[in-house]
Write a protein that holds these residues in place. Structure first.
Motif, PDB file in Angstrom:
ATOM      1  N   MET A  80     -48.720 -18.509   5.571  1.00 30.91           N
ATOM      2  CA  MET A  80     -47.890 -17.762   4.630  1.00 30.91           C
ATOM      3  C   MET A  80     -47.691 -16.348   5.159  1.00 30.91           C
ATOM      4  SD  MET A  80     -46.607 -18.734   1.772  1.00 30.91           S
ATOM      5  CE  MET A  80     -45.924 -18.119   0.299  1.00 30.91           C
ATOM      6  N   ILE A  81     -46.504 -15.845   5.000  1.00 30.01           N
ATOM      7  CA  ILE A  81     -46.166 -14.508   5.475  1.00 30.01           C
ATOM      8  C   ILE A  81     -46.223 -13.537   4.296  1.00 30.01           C
ATOM      9  CG2 ILE A  81     -43.688 -14.792   5.142  1.00 30.01           C
ATOM     10  CD1 ILE A  81     -43.454 -13.397   7.959  1.00 30.01           C
ATOM     11  N   ASN A  82     -46.589 -12.295   4.592  1.00 27.82           N
ATOM     12  CA  ASN A  82     -46.693 -11.350   3.477  1.00 27.82           C
ATOM     13  C   ASN A  82     -45.312 -10.907   3.001  1.00 27.82           C
ATOM     14  OD1 ASN A  82     -45.779  -8.799   4.485  1.00 27.82           O
ATOM     15  ND2 ASN A  82     -47.756  -8.391   5.412  1.00 27.82           N
ATOM     16  N   GLU A  83     -45.289 -10.354   1.809  1.00 32.36           N
ATOM     17  CA  GLU A  83     -44.037 -10.012   1.133  1.00 32.36           C
ATOM     18  C   GLU A  83     -43.199  -8.987   1.898  1.00 32.36           C
ATOM     19  OE1 GLU A  83     -43.118  -7.947  -3.078  1.00 32.36           O
ATOM     20  OE2 GLU A  83     -44.490  -9.668  -3.187  1.00 32.36           O
ATOM     21  N   LYS A  84     -43.858  -7.991   2.475  1.00 33.32           N
ATOM     22  CA  LYS A  84     -43.120  -6.933   3.180  1.00 33.32           C
ATOM     23  C   LYS A  84     -42.430  -7.493   4.434  1.00 33.32           C
ATOM     24  CE  LYS A  84     -43.461  -2.088   4.295  1.00 33.32           C
ATOM     25  NZ  LYS A  84     -44.275  -0.893   4.274  1.00 33.32           N
ATOM     26  N   LEU A  85     -43.157  -8.306   5.200  1.00 28.67           N
ATOM     27  CA  LEU A  85     -42.545  -8.920   6.385  1.00 28.67           C
ATOM     28  C   LEU A  85     -41.462  -9.916   5.985  1.00 28.67           C
ATOM     29  CD1 LEU A  85     -45.273  -9.503   9.115  1.00 28.67           C
ATOM     30  CD2 LEU A  85     -43.058  -8.395   9.384  1.00 28.67           C
ATOM     31  N   LYS A 126     -39.471  -9.696   3.487  1.00 30.53           N
ATOM     32  CA  LYS A 126     -38.279  -8.905   3.178  1.00 30.53           C
ATOM     33  C   LYS A 126     -37.609  -8.408   4.449  1.00 30.53           C
ATOM     34  CE  LYS A 126     -36.370  -4.972   0.655  1.00 30.53           C
ATOM     35  NZ  LYS A 126     -35.128  -5.233   1.297  1.00 30.53           N
ATOM     36  N   LEU A 127     -38.398  -7.892   5.394  1.00 30.58           N
ATOM     37  CA  LEU A 127     -37.822  -7.413   6.651  1.00 30.58           C
ATOM     38  C   LEU A 127     -37.099  -8.543   7.400  1.00 30.58           C
ATOM     39  CD1 LEU A 127     -40.654  -5.048   7.953  1.00 30.58           C
ATOM     40  CD2 LEU A 127     -38.358  -4.360   7.184  1.00 30.58           C
ATOM     41  N   LEU A 128     -37.695  -9.718   7.394  1.00 30.36           N
ATOM     42  CA  LEU A 128     -37.078 -10.859   8.077  1.00 30.36           C
ATOM     43  C   LEU A 128     -35.802 -11.304   7.363  1.00 30.36           C
ATOM     44  CD1 LEU A 128     -40.321 -12.762   9.048  1.00 30.36           C
ATOM     45  CD2 LEU A 128     -38.726 -11.672  10.629  1.00 30.36           C
ATOM     46  N   ASN A 129     -35.817 -11.316   6.042  1.00 31.86           N
ATOM     47  CA  ASN A 129     -34.594 -11.637   5.300  1.00 31.86           C
ATOM     48  C   ASN A 129     -33.505 -10.602   5.552  1.00 31.86           C
ATOM     49  OD1 ASN A 129     -34.551 -14.111   3.624  1.00 31.86           O
ATOM     50  ND2 ASN A 129     -36.493 -13.299   2.871  1.00 31.86           N
ATOM     51  N   ASP A 130     -33.892  -9.335   5.576  1.00 35.09           N
ATOM     52  CA  ASP A 130     -32.921  -8.283   5.891  1.00 35.09           C
ATOM     53  C   ASP A 130     -32.348  -8.475   7.292  1.00 35.09           C
ATOM     54  OD1 ASP A 130     -33.390  -7.169   3.395  1.00 35.09           O
ATOM     55  OD2 ASP A 130     -34.598  -5.497   4.165  1.00 35.09           O
ATOM     56  N   GLN A 131     -33.205  -8.917   8.222  1.00 28.50           N
ATOM     57  CA  GLN A 131     -32.738  -9.128   9.593  1.00 28.50           C
ATOM     58  C   GLN A 131     -31.753 -10.291   9.663  1.00 28.50           C
ATOM     59  OE1 GLN A 131     -33.529  -6.861  11.890  1.00 28.50           O
ATOM     60  NE2 GLN A 131     -32.009  -7.812  13.228  1.00 28.50           N
ATOM     61  N   ILE A 132     -31.993 -11.320   8.878  1.00 27.24           N
ATOM     62  CA  ILE A 132     -31.042 -12.440   8.827  1.00 27.24           C
ATOM     63  C   ILE A 132     -29.673 -11.915   8.416  1.00 27.24           C
ATOM     64  CG2 ILE A 132     -30.415 -14.559   7.572  1.00 27.24           C
ATOM     65  CD1 ILE A 132     -33.516 -15.129   7.434  1.00 27.24           C
ATOM     66  N   GLN A 133     -29.643 -11.067   7.392  1.00 25.05           N
ATOM     67  CA  GLN A 133     -28.384 -10.493   6.935  1.00 25.05           C
ATOM     68  C   GLN A 133     -27.746  -9.642   8.033  1.00 25.05           C
ATOM     69  OE1 GLN A 133     -27.659  -7.064   6.053  1.00 25.05           O
ATOM     70  NE2 GLN A 133     -25.845  -7.344   4.801  1.00 25.05           N
ATOM     71  N   LYS A 134     -28.553  -8.845   8.727  1.00 25.21           N
ATOM     72  CA  LYS A 134     -28.024  -7.987   9.797  1.00 25.21           C
ATOM     73  C   LYS A 134     -27.465  -8.818  10.947  1.00 25.21           C
ATOM     74  CE  LYS A 134     -31.039  -4.205   8.580  1.00 25.21           C
ATOM     75  NZ  LYS A 134     -32.369  -3.641   8.761  1.00 25.21           N
ATOM     76  N   GLU A 135     -28.107  -9.913  11.271  1.00 19.79           N
ATOM     77  CA  GLU A 135     -27.626 -10.759  12.365  1.00 19.79           C
ATOM     78  C   GLU A 135     -26.316 -11.457  11.988  1.00 19.79           C
ATOM     79  OE1 GLU A 135     -28.877 -10.675  15.359  1.00 19.79           O
ATOM     80  OE2 GLU A 135     -30.784  -9.682  14.955  1.00 19.79           O
ATOM     81  N   GLY A 170     -33.461  -1.015  16.466  1.00 16.83           N
ATOM     82  CA  GLY A 170     -34.345  -0.273  15.572  1.00 16.83           C
ATOM     83  C   GLY A 170     -34.894  -1.148  14.457  1.00 16.83           C
ATOM     84  N   SER A 171     -34.059  -2.013  13.932  1.00 13.77           N
ATOM     85  CA  SER A 171     -34.482  -2.923  12.870  1.00 13.77           C
ATOM     86  C   SER A 171     -35.525  -3.921  13.381  1.00 13.77           C
ATOM     87  CB  SER A 171     -33.250  -3.658  12.325  1.00 13.77           C
ATOM     88  OG  SER A 171     -33.608  -4.523  11.290  1.00 13.77           O
ATOM     89  N   ILE A 172     -35.306  -4.425  14.574  1.00 12.62           N
ATOM     90  CA  ILE A 172     -36.262  -5.368  15.164  1.00 12.62           C
ATOM     91  C   ILE A 172     -37.587  -4.667  15.463  1.00 12.62           C
ATOM     92  CG2 ILE A 172     -36.689  -6.725  17.270  1.00 12.62           C
ATOM     93  CD1 ILE A 172     -33.720  -7.655  16.948  1.00 12.62           C
ATOM     94  N   TYR A 173     -37.508  -3.436  15.925  1.00 11.73           N
ATOM     95  CA  TYR A 173     -38.731  -2.665  16.149  1.00 11.73           C
ATOM     96  C   TYR A 173     -39.510  -2.483  14.851  1.00 11.73           C
ATOM     97  CZ  TYR A 173     -37.235  -1.253  20.889  1.00 11.73           C
ATOM     98  OH  TYR A 173     -36.854  -1.226  22.202  1.00 11.73           O
ATOM     99  N   SER A 174     -38.802  -2.319  13.738  1.00 12.12           N
ATOM    100  CA  SER A 174     -39.481  -2.182  12.433  1.00 12.12           C
ATOM    101  C   SER A 174     -40.251  -3.448  12.090  1.00 12.12           C
ATOM    102  CB  SER A 174     -38.469  -1.862  11.330  1.00 12.12           C
ATOM    103  OG  SER A 174     -37.899  -0.598  11.530  1.00 12.12           O
ATOM    104  N   ILE A 175     -39.671  -4.584  12.391  1.00 12.22           N
ATOM    105  CA  ILE A 175     -40.375  -5.853  12.155  1.00 12.22           C
ATOM    106  C   ILE A 175     -41.614  -5.926  13.040  1.00 12.22           C
ATOM    107  CG2 ILE A 175     -40.237  -8.373  12.356  1.00 12.22           C
ATOM    108  CD1 ILE A 175     -37.184  -8.042  11.736  1.00 12.22           C
ATOM    109  N   ALA A 176     -41.451  -5.567  14.305  1.00  8.59           N
ATOM    110  CA  ALA A 176     -42.591  -5.589  15.234  1.00  8.59           C
ATOM    111  C   ALA A 176     -43.690  -4.645  14.756  1.00  8.59           C
ATOM    112  CB  ALA A 176     -42.136  -5.216  16.641  1.00  8.59           C
TER     113      ALA A 176
END
Length: 175
Positions: free
Chosen positions: A1-6, A8-17, A99-105
């Motif tokens: 299971m992934i935590n809530e903050k990650l 959200k970041l991954l969902n935001d990245q899907i939208q950005k892609e 920059g967005s990907i770096y935030s996920i990392a």
């Protein structure tokens, strides 16, 4: 299971892609309207790659037990004044995505989420290439200049050679 903050970041990245794909289709349309089919081809392939990146993030989020929440896409810009303007916007956009990907990392490291940290490394490498390609295209048009028709046509012919290749994470899954 992934935590809530990650998650959200991954969902935001899907939208950005997905937005990136939409933006690059807008660039393709601009170049098609100028009869620069090589430039148009380059951005069509780029749009396909960005769409695939969104799918890779979506697949990963599903794999790790996250919930995919597709988001609305804003309309991309569509009114451009020059080749250099479009290529500048492409480079700026790639830097934004980096920059967005770096935030996920960074979040994965902070959370000690080794799965996501491993997953995101492919995108970090991909963004290095994406930025280099965008910088090369912009540099080329600056060198040629907007008024050198022969130079633009030569660059257009070079960009026409780009072909779509399924990104490694999707190719490995046979998608």
């Amino acid at each position: 299971m992934i935590n809530e903050k990650l998650e959200k970041l991954l969902n935001d990245q899907i939208q950005k892609e997905f937005y990136s794909a939409y933006l690059y289709l807008s660039f393709e349309v601009y170049f098609t309207s100028r009869n620069l089919n090589g430039f148009a081809n380059w951005f069509r392939v780029q749009a396909m790659e960005e769409r695939d990146h969104a799918i890779i993030f979506l697949n990963y989020l599903n794999l790790v037990g996250g919930r995919v929440k597709l988001q609305e896409l804003p309309a991309p810009e569509w009114n451009f004044n020059s080749i250099e303007e479009v290529l500048t916007k492409a480079l700026e956009h790639e830097r934004f995505v980096t920059g967005s990907i770096y935030s996920i990392a960074d979040q994965a490291i902070e959370d000690r989420d080794h799965k996501t940290n491993s997953f995101i490394k492919w995108f970090i490498d991909e963004q290095t290439e994406e930025e280099a390609n965008a910088e090369q295209n912009l540099s080329s048009i600056k060198l040629i200049g907007e008024n050198d028709g022969k130079g633009i046509l030569m660059l257009d012919a070079e960009l026409a050679k780009r072909v779509y290749v399924v990104p490694a994470p999707l190719a490995a899954k046979g998608q």
